[in-house]
Design a protein around this motif. Sequence first.
Motif, PDB file in Angstrom:
ATOM      1  N   ALA A 115      -2.210   3.749   7.668  1.00  0.00           N
ATOM      2  CA  ALA A 115      -3.291   3.003   7.015  1.00  0.00           C
ATOM      3  C   ALA A 115      -2.865   2.468   5.650  1.00  0.00           C
ATOM      4  CB  ALA A 115      -4.521   3.897   6.864  1.00  0.00           C
ATOM      5  N   TYR A 116      -1.804   3.006   5.103  1.00  0.00           N
ATOM      6  CA  TYR A 116      -1.411   2.676   3.731  1.00  0.00           C
ATOM      7  C   TYR A 116      -1.082   1.191   3.573  1.00  0.00           C
ATOM      8  CZ  TYR A 116       0.735   3.576  -0.846  1.00  0.00           C
ATOM      9  OH  TYR A 116       1.036   3.580  -2.183  1.00  0.00           O
ATOM     10  N   ARG A 117      -0.400   0.607   4.553  1.00  0.00           N
ATOM     11  CA  ARG A 117       0.046  -0.778   4.396  1.00  0.00           C
ATOM     12  C   ARG A 117      -1.112  -1.770   4.445  1.00  0.00           C
ATOM     13  NH1 ARG A 117       0.787  -3.526   9.271  1.00  0.00           N
ATOM     14  NH2 ARG A 117       0.430  -2.258  11.143  1.00  0.00           N
ATOM     15  N   THR A 153      -3.072  -1.915  -5.195  1.00  0.00           N
ATOM     16  CA  THR A 153      -3.408  -0.502  -4.976  1.00  0.00           C
ATOM     17  C   THR A 153      -2.203   0.252  -4.433  1.00  0.00           C
ATOM     18  OG1 THR A 153      -5.697  -1.115  -4.512  1.00  0.00           O
ATOM     19  CG2 THR A 153      -4.967   1.069  -3.774  1.00  0.00           C
ATOM     20  N   ARG A 154      -1.493  -0.346  -3.486  1.00  0.00           N
ATOM     21  CA  ARG A 154      -0.329   0.323  -2.899  1.00  0.00           C
ATOM     22  C   ARG A 154       0.737   0.606  -3.963  1.00  0.00           C
ATOM     23  NH1 ARG A 154       2.340  -2.811  -0.126  1.00  0.00           N
ATOM     24  NH2 ARG A 154       1.077  -4.718   0.062  1.00  0.00           N
ATOM     25  N   HIS A 155       1.036  -0.374  -4.775  1.00  0.00           N
ATOM     26  CA  HIS A 155       2.073  -0.180  -5.798  1.00  0.00           C
ATOM     27  C   HIS A 155       1.633   0.845  -6.839  1.00  0.00           C
ATOM     28  CE1 HIS A 155       4.896  -3.194  -4.412  1.00  0.00           C
ATOM     29  NE2 HIS A 155       3.899  -4.028  -4.225  1.00  0.00           N
ATOM     30  N   PHE A 156       0.353   0.836  -7.179  1.00  0.00           N
ATOM     31  CA  PHE A 156      -0.159   1.811  -8.143  1.00  0.00           C
ATOM     32  C   PHE A 156      -0.039   3.226  -7.590  1.00  0.00           C
ATOM     33  CE2 PHE A 156      -3.707   4.453  -9.612  1.00  0.00           C
ATOM     34  CZ  PHE A 156      -3.486   4.439 -10.983  1.00  0.00           C
ATOM     35  N   LEU A 157      -0.475   3.423  -6.348  1.00  0.00           N
ATOM     36  CA  LEU A 157      -0.417   4.757  -5.751  1.00  0.00           C
ATOM     37  C   LEU A 157       1.021   5.224  -5.564  1.00  0.00           C
ATOM     38  CD1 LEU A 157      -3.245   4.467  -3.069  1.00  0.00           C
ATOM     39  CD2 LEU A 157      -3.330   5.693  -5.251  1.00  0.00           C
ATOM     40  N   SER A 179       5.157  -0.119   1.537  1.00  0.00           N
ATOM     41  CA  SER A 179       4.344  -0.461   2.702  1.00  0.00           C
ATOM     42  C   SER A 179       3.701   0.761   3.355  1.00  0.00           C
ATOM     43  CB  SER A 179       5.205  -1.189   3.749  1.00  0.00           C
ATOM     44  OG  SER A 179       5.585  -2.467   3.300  1.00  0.00           O
ATOM     45  N   TYR A 180       4.426   1.893   3.345  1.00  0.00           N
ATOM     46  CA  TYR A 180       3.936   3.071   4.055  1.00  0.00           C
ATOM     47  C   TYR A 180       3.685   4.278   3.154  1.00  0.00           C
ATOM     48  CZ  TYR A 180       4.500   0.928   8.638  1.00  0.00           C
ATOM     49  OH  TYR A 180       4.358   0.130   9.752  1.00  0.00           O
ATOM     50  N   GLY A 181       3.847   4.120   1.861  1.00  0.00           N
ATOM     51  CA  GLY A 181       3.419   5.157   0.947  1.00  0.00           C
ATOM     52  C   GLY A 181       4.503   6.070   0.415  1.00  0.00           C
TER      53      GLY A 181
END
Length: 372
Positions: free
Chosen positions: A220-222, A228-232, A344-346
């Motif tokens: 679900a991460y991508r 948001t992805r880059h921040f996390l 892309s995947y965390g």
Amino acid sequence: MFGEPMVSWHAHMPAGMLLKSTPVASNIDAPQRGHTLVDYCDAAGLPRLITDEDIIPVETFVGYGQWFQQKLVPGLERVRVVSVDQRPAGGFEVKLDSGEQFAARAVVVATGLSGLARLPRELAAAAPDGPSPAGPVSHSAQHHDLTRYAGQELLVVGAGQSALETAVLAAEAGARVRVVARGRRSVAFGGPPWEQPKLRPESPFGHAWSLYAISYYAQAYRHLPAATRHFLTRRILGPLGAWWLRERFEGKVEAREVRRVASASTREGRPVLTVETLGGRPQELTADHIIAATGYRVDLAALSFLGHGLRARLAVSRGTPKLGPGYASSVPGLYFTGMLAGSSYGPVMRFVCGTEFASPRLARHLAGVYRG
């Protein structure tokens, strides 16, 4: 399959290092049973590493990876890929440093940390010829033997496990070490396993809902917004020393917390680090050498073996490849996994246990597209 197995671990990690990861987070995924870290310990006659309180020496982990390769990937060729380019007729042209050249229908890039060491520009100014253990500034990935700094003054820049453990190992080797970290209370250590909150879900990284989500729902991460992805990816599992390192650090290594590192230069052959204190005043710190334990950053420009034209056709997000289902990039037949897939995947992709999620999905996608 090309490359040197476990090269990042046996050539670019300091001797005497202990892994921060727990045993359950250090298993390399395999399609059949019998290839876990515990299985290796049994085969090698080593003490079994099972619980979260068991600590893994880097030498044991290197041995495990090499044993895994010998058992399951005996056909690995220990040569280096020097270029990958698209062919006009489809697929890729691959060249090796052995001189061999051949066509491939698909290419999987799983190069780990190689070439991704990050040296902030503030520190790079003191190393115009690049970081080097023999120069004024180096990166922590360049050190296997820290005894060369016995009797010298070292500044270690960073606050993560790499910085804190490098500082401890250098101090134990006879250096006088100061850690320079950005932010108040930035030098911190995790709690021991028996203090983990038991009412939160368990993951390979500890008990927390966020850690559980990135470990088991990476698909679900991508779909999250790019920002948001880059921040996390930056914030989750951020800088923190291992619980077992605190006793070896406190009282042996000086910690200097600052607002920011302003610049680095050299004076009479010695590096000088200019920082802004927490109170806002400029201050100069001098030493015999500076080690930048400033981590790694995915940047496709650093993957020089990928042809310029191929890189230009890749869809990217802040220098990282944008991946779809099965870890496929925007160029048909080109896949990325491991740390290169993190945006892309965390964050789980930065760790060995991420292979449990990534490997079967990538393999299924490859098999589905290229079967026969």
